[in-house]
Design a protein around this motif. Structure first.
Motif, PDB file in Angstrom:
ATOM      1  N   ASP A  41       0.836  -1.192   0.000  1.00 17.02           N
ATOM      2  CA  ASP A  41       0.000   0.000   0.000  1.00 17.02           C
ATOM      3  C   ASP A  41       0.875   1.248   0.000  1.00 17.02           C
ATOM      4  N   ILE A  42       2.134   1.058   0.322  1.00 17.68           N
ATOM      5  CA  ILE A  42       3.068   2.179   0.492  1.00 17.68           C
ATOM      6  C   ILE A  42       4.451   1.597   0.172  1.00 17.68           C
ATOM      7  N   PHE A  43       5.403   2.450  -0.136  1.00 20.21           N
ATOM      8  CA  PHE A  43       6.727   1.921  -0.478  1.00 20.21           C
ATOM      9  C   PHE A  43       7.284   1.097   0.690  1.00 20.21           C
ATOM     10  N   PRO A  44       7.791  -0.101   0.387  1.00 23.22           N
ATOM     11  CA  PRO A  44       8.236  -1.019   1.453  1.00 23.22           C
ATOM     12  C   PRO A  44       9.242  -0.400   2.410  1.00 23.22           C
ATOM     13  N   LYS A  45      10.139   0.419   1.898  1.00 26.67           N
ATOM     14  CA  LYS A  45      11.169   0.974   2.773  1.00 26.67           C
ATOM     15  C   LYS A  45      10.565   1.939   3.799  1.00 26.67           C
ATOM     16  N   ILE A  46       9.513   2.643   3.389  1.00 28.37           N
ATOM     17  CA  ILE A  46       8.834   3.544   4.330  1.00 28.37           C
ATOM     18  C   ILE A  46       8.117   2.707   5.383  1.00 28.37           C
ATOM     19  N   GLU A  47       7.468   1.652   4.911  1.00 22.66           N
ATOM     20  CA  GLU A  47       6.751   0.781   5.841  1.00 22.66           C
ATOM     21  C   GLU A  47       7.707   0.217   6.891  1.00 22.66           C
ATOM     22  N   GLU A  48       8.873  -0.234   6.447  1.00 23.15           N
ATOM     23  CA  GLU A  48       9.863  -0.759   7.398  1.00 23.15           C
ATOM     24  C   GLU A  48      10.241   0.276   8.446  1.00 23.15           C
ATOM     25  N   ALA A  49      10.442   1.511   7.977  1.00 27.24           N
ATOM     26  CA  ALA A  49      10.881   2.566   8.897  1.00 27.24           C
ATOM     27  C   ALA A  49       9.792   2.901   9.915  1.00 27.24           C
ATOM     28  N   LEU A  50       8.539   2.716   9.535  1.00 23.64           N
ATOM     29  CA  LEU A  50       7.432   3.088  10.423  1.00 23.64           C
ATOM     30  C   LEU A  50       7.071   1.991  11.420  1.00 23.64           C
ATOM     31  N   GLN A  51       7.515   0.776  11.146  1.00 21.36           N
ATOM     32  CA  GLN A  51       7.172  -0.355  12.014  1.00 21.36           C
ATOM     33  C   GLN A  51       7.497  -0.021  13.472  1.00 21.36           C
ATOM     34  N   GLY A  52       6.516  -0.203  14.351  1.00 19.50           N
ATOM     35  CA  GLY A  52       6.756  -0.001  15.785  1.00 19.50           C
ATOM     36  C   GLY A  52       6.663   1.436  16.256  1.00 19.50           C
ATOM     37  N   LYS A  53       6.445   2.384  15.328  1.00 13.79           N
ATOM     38  CA  LYS A  53       6.345   3.793  15.745  1.00 13.79           C
ATOM     39  C   LYS A  53       4.990   4.058  16.414  1.00 13.79           C
ATOM     40  N   LYS A  54       4.959   5.119  17.219  1.00 17.82           N
ATOM     41  CA  LYS A  54       3.728   5.506  17.894  1.00 17.82           C
ATOM     42  C   LYS A  54       3.218   6.822  17.303  1.00 17.82           C
ATOM     43  N   ILE A  55       1.997   7.170  17.677  1.00 17.31           N
ATOM     44  CA  ILE A  55       1.415   8.426  17.200  1.00 17.31           C
ATOM     45  C   ILE A  55       2.313   9.592  17.608  1.00 17.31           C
ATOM     46  N   GLY A  56       2.543  10.483  16.669  1.00 24.04           N
ATOM     47  CA  GLY A  56       3.384  11.645  16.938  1.00 24.04           C
ATOM     48  C   GLY A  56       4.837  11.435  16.564  1.00 24.04           C
ATOM     49  N   GLU A  57       5.236  10.188  16.326  1.00 23.43           N
ATOM     50  CA  GLU A  57       6.625   9.936  15.943  1.00 23.43           C
ATOM     51  C   GLU A  57       6.799  10.144  14.447  1.00 23.43           C
ATOM     52  N   SER A  58       7.987  10.589  14.072  1.00 20.46           N
ATOM     53  CA  SER A  58       8.268  10.869  12.669  1.00 20.46           C
ATOM     54  C   SER A  58       9.443  10.040  12.186  1.00 20.46           C
ATOM     55  N   VAL A  59       9.442   9.802  10.888  1.00 18.45           N
ATOM     56  CA  VAL A  59      10.602   9.165  10.274  1.00 18.45           C
ATOM     57  C   VAL A  59      10.948   9.974   9.031  1.00 18.45           C
ATOM     58  N   GLN A  60      12.223   9.934   8.695  1.00 14.12           N
ATOM     59  CA  GLN A  60      12.641  10.529   7.444  1.00 14.12           C
ATOM     60  C   GLN A  60      13.395   9.446   6.670  1.00 14.12           C
ATOM     61  N   ILE A  61      12.940   9.190   5.461  1.00 10.60           N
ATOM     62  CA  ILE A  61      13.497   8.086   4.688  1.00 10.60           C
ATOM     63  C   ILE A  61      13.901   8.606   3.329  1.00 10.60           C
ATOM     64  N   LYS A  62      15.112   8.255   2.939  1.00  6.32           N
ATOM     65  CA  LYS A  62      15.536   8.597   1.587  1.00  6.32           C
ATOM     66  C   LYS A  62      15.385   7.360   0.711  1.00  6.32           C
ATOM     67  N   LEU A  63      14.661   7.509  -0.371  1.00  8.67           N
ATOM     68  CA  LEU A  63      14.456   6.396  -1.295  1.00  8.67           C
ATOM     69  C   LEU A  63      15.232   6.650  -2.578  1.00  8.67           C
ATOM     70  N   GLN A  64      15.952   5.656  -3.021  1.00 12.27           N
ATOM     71  CA  GLN A  64      16.576   5.725  -4.342  1.00 12.27           C
ATOM     72  C   GLN A  64      15.485   5.514  -5.387  1.00 12.27           C
ATOM     73  N   PRO A  65      15.740   5.914  -6.633  1.00  9.50           N
ATOM     74  CA  PRO A  65      14.688   5.797  -7.651  1.00  9.50           C
ATOM     75  C   PRO A  65      14.069   4.404  -7.718  1.00  9.50           C
TER      76      PRO A  65
END
Length: 166
Positions: A41-65
Protein backbone atom coordinates in the motif's frame (compact mmCIF):
# COMPACT_ATOMS: atom_id res chain seq x y z
CA UNK A 1 -4.42 3.28 24.29
CA UNK A 2 -0.83 3.28 23.19
CA UNK A 3 -0.91 1.65 19.81
CA UNK A 4 2.08 1.09 17.61
CA UNK A 5 2.45 0.73 13.90
CA UNK A 6 2.14 -3.02 13.36
CA UNK A 7 0.83 -5.52 10.85
CA UNK A 8 -2.87 -5.08 10.08
CA UNK A 9 -3.17 -1.61 11.52
CA UNK A 10 -4.43 1.31 9.48
CA UNK A 11 -1.99 4.18 9.67
CA UNK A 12 -2.61 7.84 8.94
CA UNK A 13 0.47 9.86 8.05
CA UNK A 14 1.16 13.50 7.56
CA UNK A 15 3.90 13.49 4.98
CA UNK A 16 5.85 15.57 2.57
CA UNK A 17 8.38 14.69 -0.05
CA UNK A 18 11.48 16.58 -1.11
CA UNK A 19 14.18 15.85 -3.62
CA UNK A 20 17.74 15.46 -2.32
CA UNK A 21 18.34 19.20 -2.86
CA UNK A 22 15.49 20.05 -0.53
CA UNK A 23 13.01 21.13 -3.20
CA UNK A 24 9.46 20.19 -2.23
CA UNK A 25 8.10 17.59 -4.65
CA UNK A 26 4.85 16.73 -2.88
CA UNK A 27 3.45 18.88 -0.09
CA UNK A 28 1.23 16.06 1.09
CA UNK A 29 -1.83 18.25 1.51
CA UNK A 30 -3.98 15.18 2.04
CA UNK A 31 -2.91 12.79 4.77
CA UNK A 32 -1.87 9.38 3.59
CA UNK A 33 -3.87 6.46 4.96
CA UNK A 34 -2.61 2.95 4.36
CA UNK A 35 -2.87 -0.62 5.61
CA UNK A 36 0.40 -1.62 7.29
CA UNK A 37 1.86 -5.08 6.94
CA UNK A 38 3.32 -5.79 3.54
CA UNK A 39 0.27 -5.09 1.40
CA UNK A 40 2.21 -2.88 -1.02
CA UNK A 41 0.00 0.00 0.00
CA UNK A 42 3.07 2.18 0.49
CA UNK A 43 6.73 1.92 -0.48
CA UNK A 44 8.24 -1.02 1.45
CA UNK A 45 11.17 0.97 2.77
CA UNK A 46 8.83 3.54 4.33
CA UNK A 47 6.75 0.78 5.84
CA UNK A 48 9.86 -0.76 7.40
CA UNK A 49 10.88 2.57 8.90
CA UNK A 50 7.43 3.09 10.42
CA UNK A 51 7.17 -0.36 12.01
CA UNK A 52 6.76 0.00 15.78
CA UNK A 53 6.35 3.79 15.74
CA UNK A 54 3.73 5.51 17.89
CA UNK A 55 1.41 8.43 17.20
CA UNK A 56 3.38 11.64 16.94
CA UNK A 57 6.63 9.94 15.94
CA UNK A 58 8.27 10.87 12.67
CA UNK A 59 10.60 9.17 10.27
CA UNK A 60 12.64 10.53 7.44
CA UNK A 61 13.50 8.09 4.69
CA UNK A 62 15.54 8.60 1.59
CA UNK A 63 14.46 6.40 -1.29
CA UNK A 64 16.58 5.73 -4.34
CA UNK A 65 14.69 5.80 -7.65
CA UNK A 66 14.32 2.03 -7.75
CA UNK A 67 12.77 2.10 -4.25
CA UNK A 68 10.33 4.82 -5.22
CA UNK A 69 8.88 5.49 -8.68
CA UNK A 70 11.43 3.54 -10.68
CA UNK A 71 14.32 4.45 -12.91
CA UNK A 72 13.67 6.77 -15.82
CA UNK A 73 12.95 4.67 -18.89
CA UNK A 74 13.76 6.36 -22.19
CA UNK A 75 11.66 3.77 -23.99
CA UNK A 76 8.58 5.19 -22.30
CA UNK A 77 8.95 8.37 -24.36
CA UNK A 78 6.98 8.40 -27.58
CA UNK A 79 6.76 10.88 -30.42
CA UNK A 80 3.36 11.03 -32.08
CA UNK A 81 1.96 13.08 -34.97
CA UNK A 82 0.41 16.34 -33.82
CA UNK A 83 -2.72 15.69 -35.88
CA UNK A 84 -3.71 12.79 -33.62
CA UNK A 85 -4.32 15.14 -30.70
CA UNK A 86 -7.01 17.64 -29.77
CA UNK A 87 -6.55 21.21 -30.90
CA UNK A 88 -6.19 22.60 -27.38
CA UNK A 89 -3.01 20.76 -26.54
CA UNK A 90 -0.66 21.97 -23.82
CA UNK A 91 2.51 20.70 -22.25
CA UNK A 92 1.57 18.93 -19.04
CA UNK A 93 -1.67 17.47 -20.34
CA UNK A 94 -2.12 13.77 -19.69
CA UNK A 95 -3.44 11.03 -21.91
CA UNK A 96 -4.06 7.39 -21.23
CA UNK A 97 -2.35 5.12 -23.67
CA UNK A 98 -1.93 1.40 -23.87
CA UNK A 99 1.00 -0.50 -25.24
CA UNK A 100 0.33 -1.75 -28.76
CA UNK A 101 0.11 -5.35 -27.62
CA UNK A 102 -0.79 -4.92 -23.96
CA UNK A 103 -3.84 -6.06 -22.08
CA UNK A 104 -6.41 -3.72 -20.60
CA UNK A 105 -4.58 -3.29 -17.35
CA UNK A 106 -1.42 -2.13 -19.01
CA UNK A 107 -2.48 1.37 -19.85
CA UNK A 108 -0.03 4.09 -19.04
CA UNK A 109 -0.58 7.76 -18.31
CA UNK A 110 1.44 9.75 -20.82
CA UNK A 111 2.34 13.36 -20.12
CA UNK A 112 2.85 15.81 -22.95
CA UNK A 113 6.38 17.13 -22.44
CA UNK A 114 6.94 18.92 -25.73
CA UNK A 115 4.96 20.10 -28.73
CA UNK A 116 6.84 20.79 -31.94
CA UNK A 117 5.38 21.85 -35.28
CA UNK A 118 3.85 18.55 -36.23
CA UNK A 119 5.04 16.28 -33.46
CA UNK A 120 4.04 15.71 -29.86
CA UNK A 121 6.42 14.21 -27.30
CA UNK A 122 4.73 11.98 -24.74
CA UNK A 123 6.43 10.67 -21.63
CA UNK A 124 4.96 7.63 -19.89
CA UNK A 125 7.39 7.78 -16.98
CA UNK A 126 6.04 8.80 -13.59
CA UNK A 127 6.92 12.49 -13.09
CA UNK A 128 9.16 11.43 -10.20
CA UNK A 129 10.83 8.54 -12.03
CA UNK A 130 14.59 8.56 -11.83
CA UNK A 131 14.61 10.79 -8.76
CA UNK A 132 15.82 9.99 -5.29
CA UNK A 133 13.20 11.23 -2.85
CA UNK A 134 13.23 12.13 0.82
CA UNK A 135 9.97 11.31 2.59
CA UNK A 136 9.20 12.83 5.97
CA UNK A 137 6.27 11.06 7.60
CA UNK A 138 4.60 11.66 10.95
CA UNK A 139 2.19 9.10 12.35
CA UNK A 140 -1.04 10.93 13.23
CA UNK A 141 -3.42 8.02 13.79
CA UNK A 142 -3.36 4.26 14.22
CA UNK A 143 -6.35 1.95 14.32
CA UNK A 144 -6.82 -1.77 13.98
CA UNK A 145 -7.82 -2.76 10.46
CA UNK A 146 -11.18 -4.42 9.95
CA UNK A 147 -11.27 -8.05 8.89
CA UNK A 148 -12.53 -6.94 5.52
CA UNK A 149 -9.68 -4.49 5.04
CA UNK A 150 -7.15 -7.20 5.86
CA UNK A 151 -8.91 -9.57 3.50
CA UNK A 152 -8.88 -7.03 0.67
CA UNK A 153 -5.40 -5.79 1.49
CA UNK A 154 -6.25 -2.09 1.58
CA UNK A 155 -8.09 0.57 3.55
CA UNK A 156 -11.79 1.18 3.04
CA UNK A 157 -13.28 4.65 3.27
CA UNK A 158 -15.71 5.11 6.11
CA UNK A 159 -18.46 5.90 3.59
CA UNK A 160 -17.48 2.97 1.38
CA UNK A 161 -19.87 0.07 1.78
CA UNK A 162 -17.32 -2.31 0.36
CA UNK A 163 -19.34 -2.65 -2.83
CA UNK A 164 -16.96 -0.51 -4.85
CA UNK A 165 -13.96 -2.51 -3.73
CA UNK A 166 -12.00 -4.26 -6.49
Amino acid sequence: MNMQVAKNTVITLDYHVKDPDGEVVDEGREPLVYLHGGYDDIFPKIEEALQGKKIGESVQIKLQPDEAFGEYDAEMVQIEPRKDFPKELQVGMQFEGGPEDGGEDDFVIYRVTDIADDKVVLDGNHPLAGMALVFTCTVTAIRPASEEEVEHGHVHNPDDDGETCH
